[in-house]
Scaffold this motif. Structure first.
Motif, PDB file in Angstrom:
ATOM      1  N   GLU A 133     -42.925  15.622 -17.024  1.00 29.84           N
ATOM      2  CA  GLU A 133     -43.500  14.376 -16.521  1.00 29.84           C
ATOM      3  C   GLU A 133     -43.338  13.306 -17.583  1.00 29.84           C
ATOM      4  O   GLU A 133     -43.014  13.605 -18.734  1.00 29.84           O
ATOM      5  CB  GLU A 133     -44.993  14.570 -16.241  1.00 29.84           C
ATOM      6  N   GLY A 138     -53.195  12.234 -21.839  1.00 24.36           N
ATOM      7  CA  GLY A 138     -53.647  13.155 -20.795  1.00 24.36           C
ATOM      8  C   GLY A 138     -52.535  13.678 -19.913  1.00 24.36           C
ATOM      9  O   GLY A 138     -52.789  14.389 -18.951  1.00 24.36           O
ATOM     10  N   GLN A 145     -53.793  25.306 -19.244  1.00 25.16           N
ATOM     11  CA  GLN A 145     -54.744  25.418 -18.123  1.00 25.16           C
ATOM     12  C   GLN A 145     -55.603  26.658 -18.285  1.00 25.16           C
ATOM     13  O   GLN A 145     -55.160  27.682 -18.783  1.00 25.16           O
ATOM     14  CB  GLN A 145     -53.987  25.567 -16.798  1.00 25.16           C
ATOM     15  N   TYR A 280     -48.684  24.961  -1.131  1.00 27.03           N
ATOM     16  CA  TYR A 280     -49.231  26.235  -0.646  1.00 27.03           C
ATOM     17  C   TYR A 280     -50.659  26.171  -0.108  1.00 27.03           C
ATOM     18  O   TYR A 280     -51.187  27.157   0.376  1.00 27.03           O
ATOM     19  CB  TYR A 280     -49.122  27.339  -1.706  1.00 27.03           C
ATOM     20  N   GLY A 304     -57.842  22.557  -7.084  1.00 30.96           N
ATOM     21  CA  GLY A 304     -57.501  23.841  -6.485  1.00 30.96           C
ATOM     22  C   GLY A 304     -57.787  23.848  -5.010  1.00 30.96           C
ATOM     23  O   GLY A 304     -57.932  22.794  -4.389  1.00 30.96           O
TER      24      GLY A 304
HETATM   25  P1  HAM Z   1     -52.673  20.972 -10.537  1.00 31.81           P
HETATM   26  O1  HAM Z   1     -53.547  19.987  -9.867  1.00 31.81           O
HETATM   27  O2  HAM Z   1     -51.204  20.721 -10.491  1.00 31.81           O
HETATM   28  O3  HAM Z   1     -53.016  22.377  -9.901  1.00 31.81           O
HETATM   29  O4  HAM Z   1     -53.090  21.123 -12.055  1.00 31.81           O
HETATM   30  C1  HAM Z   1     -54.404  21.407 -12.414  1.00 31.81           C
HETATM   31  C2  HAM Z   1     -54.830  20.571 -13.598  1.00 31.81           C
HETATM   32  O5  HAM Z   1     -53.891  20.725 -14.660  1.00 31.81           O
HETATM   33  C3  HAM Z   1     -54.829  19.074 -13.336  1.00 31.81           C
HETATM   34  O6  HAM Z   1     -55.997  18.653 -12.671  1.00 31.81           O
HETATM   35  C4  HAM Z   1     -54.764  18.526 -14.762  1.00 31.81           C
HETATM   36  O7  HAM Z   1     -56.039  18.550 -15.367  1.00 31.81           O
HETATM   37  C5  HAM Z   1     -53.882  19.540 -15.453  1.00 31.81           C
HETATM   38  N1  HAM Z   1     -52.504  18.997 -15.544  1.00 31.81           N
HETATM   39  C6  HAM Z   1     -51.557  18.981 -14.600  1.00 31.81           C
HETATM   40  N2  HAM Z   1     -50.434  18.410 -15.056  1.00 31.81           N
HETATM   41  C7  HAM Z   1     -50.677  18.030 -16.332  1.00 31.81           C
HETATM   42  C8  HAM Z   1     -49.911  17.391 -17.350  1.00 31.81           C
HETATM   43  N3  HAM Z   1     -48.650  17.036 -17.170  1.00 31.81           N
HETATM   44  N4  HAM Z   1     -50.503  17.157 -18.554  1.00 31.81           N
HETATM   45  C9  HAM Z   1     -51.780  17.530 -18.782  1.00 31.81           C
HETATM   46  N5  HAM Z   1     -52.551  18.161 -17.855  1.00 31.81           N
HETATM   47  C10 HAM Z   1     -52.003  18.403 -16.649  1.00 31.81           C
HETATM   48  C11 HAM Z   1     -52.410  23.547 -10.256  1.00 31.81           C
HETATM   49  O8  HAM Z   1     -51.733  23.693 -11.228  1.00 31.81           O
HETATM   50  C12 HAM Z   1     -52.770  24.680  -9.342  1.00 31.81           C
HETATM   51  N6  HAM Z   1     -52.112  25.899  -9.839  1.00 31.81           N
HETATM   52  C13 HAM Z   1     -54.274  24.853  -9.278  1.00 31.81           C
HETATM   53  C14 HAM Z   1     -54.677  26.016  -8.431  1.00 31.81           C
HETATM   54  C15 HAM Z   1     -55.030  27.246  -8.857  1.00 31.81           C
HETATM   55  N7  HAM Z   1     -54.725  26.027  -7.118  1.00 31.81           N
HETATM   56  C16 HAM Z   1     -55.091  27.223  -6.726  1.00 31.81           C
HETATM   57  N8  HAM Z   1     -55.262  27.968  -7.770  1.00 31.81           N
END
Ligand code: HAM
Length: 455
Positions: A133, A138, A145, A280, A304
């Motif tokens: 990105e 932030g 994570q 998903y 999530g």
């Molecule tokens: P996501 O919303 O893409 O969800 O990411 C979750 C959190 O990761 C975001 O709210 C943010 O705090 C952090 N995050 C994402 N991208 C960045 C970035 N480039 N730099 C810093 N922090 C970042 C997921 O990843 C899903 N796997 C969540 C999930 C789990 N859904 C179901 N189970």
């Protein structure tokens, strides 16, 4: 060679070119010791919460087959389309650094036959994710994570429990202005109808959309709803809302989640436009914002929802599931912004100073004895001057300095200096442990405030 010719040769030698230093890649960061305290706090709190709510830790690889993410997150999403670090491996084909870990958890759930364990299976993880990105505060290319996944049960109480856990996790960390956004995006069936409705709404307004949204209209219309462009935002206000398209099953699931959250007194905002950036999801989706944001996606501390179709999509038996992940760097930014006081992990009580080689040896032995006895000591054995060692002791803010100079070594004693009043006392080296314990206990009593008894 004469001295004159040597001087001439030296003159002709070009000055050595300074060697360029190497920096970290854009969006990648070192976390140096001085920055570690908030990390330790967040990690230990996360682990405590996960274990208390019955989650077991899973550690997953950071590299996976690219197909895992294409199939789960979705080919039309920003993450898969433009943010993955993907490489062609000599023998494994296309591989990618994981942009998130839910897909890997589901893969592991299938690979390890966890479908045969008592359900639900609750798993948590902690670790780095990678997304190409545009870096800013932030938003990093490598970020960490903490994630929780619950597989094998469709009960809406689990959705509420997960949101409740997350809410309490942030409260435990001492963060204020935590804002939980909740929505339901239904199942595949109700979403299909809604998608058609959405396209019908936006199509006549196509020319008013930003370039990205024009593409989204064809490829992934739901994503139109979380575009940050003011022109797209304005159009969204009148857009159809998914809650009106939920079928009976999805509606009653959502109502139950809301009912449980109300019963638990978890504050939340119903946000009909919350759709999340990964394909998903089904039914409940949620995000944890800091403040009321909307300005930038970086203020989402976590997010999530349910992904009832994902296990099947990745080749397993149809299995309902849900989860969420929290972005640690963003949490730490807010901890700093809100000036949450974080106790350092190691607070020395005494400092051991030494003079001379024999003093150093005795000091090192004493340090080890104190460590084993649970007394936190600091030292700087590489320093020879007592003055600089006392300066270090001051910086650590210890209550006592234990000095092993030449005289003390000969006498088998230690000079103990009380740093508060400057009083010095000699103690027996062999009785150092009980003596130091006594002094620390006395200091603790002296510092404990008297509590006035209420009549
Ligand atoms: P996501 O919303 O893409 O969800 O990411 C979750 C959190 O990761 C975001 O709210 C943010 O705090 C952090 N995050 C994402 N991208 C960045 C970035 N480039 N730099 C810093 N922090 C970042 C997921 O990843 C899903 N796997 C969540 C999930 C789990 N859904 C179901 N189970």
């Amino acid at each position: 060679m004469s001295v004159a010719s040597l001087a001439e040769e030296a003159k002709q030698k070009k000055p050595a070119k300074p060697i360029a230093t190497i920096q970290t890649l854009r969006g990648f960061k070192d976390i140096v010791p001085a920055d570690q305290d908030p990390w330790r706090l967040v990690r230990s709190t996360a682990e405590h919460f996960a274990e208390a709510y019955g989650f077991g830790e899973i550690t997953l690889p950071v590299l996976e087959e690219t197909a895992l993410f294409n199939r789960s997150i979705g080919k039309q999403t920003d993450i898969v389309e433009k943010e993955m670090f993907t490489f062609a491996d000599q023998s494994e084909g296309s591989i990618s650094l994981r942009p998130e870990a839910t897909a890997s958890v589901v893969r592991a759930y299938i690979n390890h036959g966890m479908l045969n364990l008592p359900q639900p299976v609750k798993l948590y993880y902690w670790g780095p994710m990678f997304r190409r990105e545009r870096p800013q505060a932030g938003r990093l290319r490598q970020f960490n994570q903490f994630g929780l996944e619950v597989l094998g049960d469709s009960n809406p109480v689990l959705d509420a429990e997960l949101i409740n856990l997350t809410y309490n996790f942030f409260r435990q960390l001492g963060l204020s202005a935590i804002n939980i956004q909740v929505n339901s995006i239904g199942c595949q069936d109700c979403r299909k109808q809604y998608r058609d409705e959405l396209v019908a709404y936006y199509k006549p307004k196509r020319r008013l959309l930003c370039e990205d949204c024009k593409r989204r209209l064809v490829k992934n219309p739901l994503r139109l709803l979380d575009c940050k462009q003011p022109s797209c935002r304005a159009l969204r206000a009148e857009a159809p809302q998914i809650v009106d398209w939920l079928d009976e099953g999805c509606k009653s699931h959502f109502m139950k989640v809301i009912e449980y959250l109300d019963g638990l007194d978890v504050p939340y905002v119903l946000n009909p436009f919350l759709v999340r950036g990964l394909d998903y999801y089904t039914k409940t989706v949620f995000e944890i914002w800091h403040g009321d944001q909307e300005g930038g996606a970086q203020s989402a501390l976590g997010g999530g929802g349910r992904y009832d179709g994902l296990v099947e999509m990745l080749g397993g038996r149809a299995t309902p599931a849900l989860g969420c992940s929290i972005g640690i760097e963003r949490v730490i930014l807010v901890l700093k912004e809100q000036q949450v006081v974080i106790k350092p992990s190691y607070v020395p009580q005494v400092f051991i100073a030494q003079i001379g080689d024999q003093g150093k040896i005795k000091a090192m032995i004493l340090f080890e004895k104190l460590r084993q006895a649970g007394i936190a000591a600091a030292q700087n054995f590489a320093k020879d001057s007592l003055k600089s060692q006392l300066e270090s002791a001051n910086k650590f803010g210890v209550s006592h300095v234990l000095i092993l100079g030449q005289k003390e070594v000969l006498d088998g004693t230690i000079l103990v200096r009380d740093m508060e009043n400057g009083v010095q006392e000699i103690i027996d080296y062999n009785k150092a442990l009980p003596e130091i314990r006594k002094k620390l206990a006395q200091r603790q009593i002296a510092e404990t405030p008297l509590v006035e008894k209420s009549s």
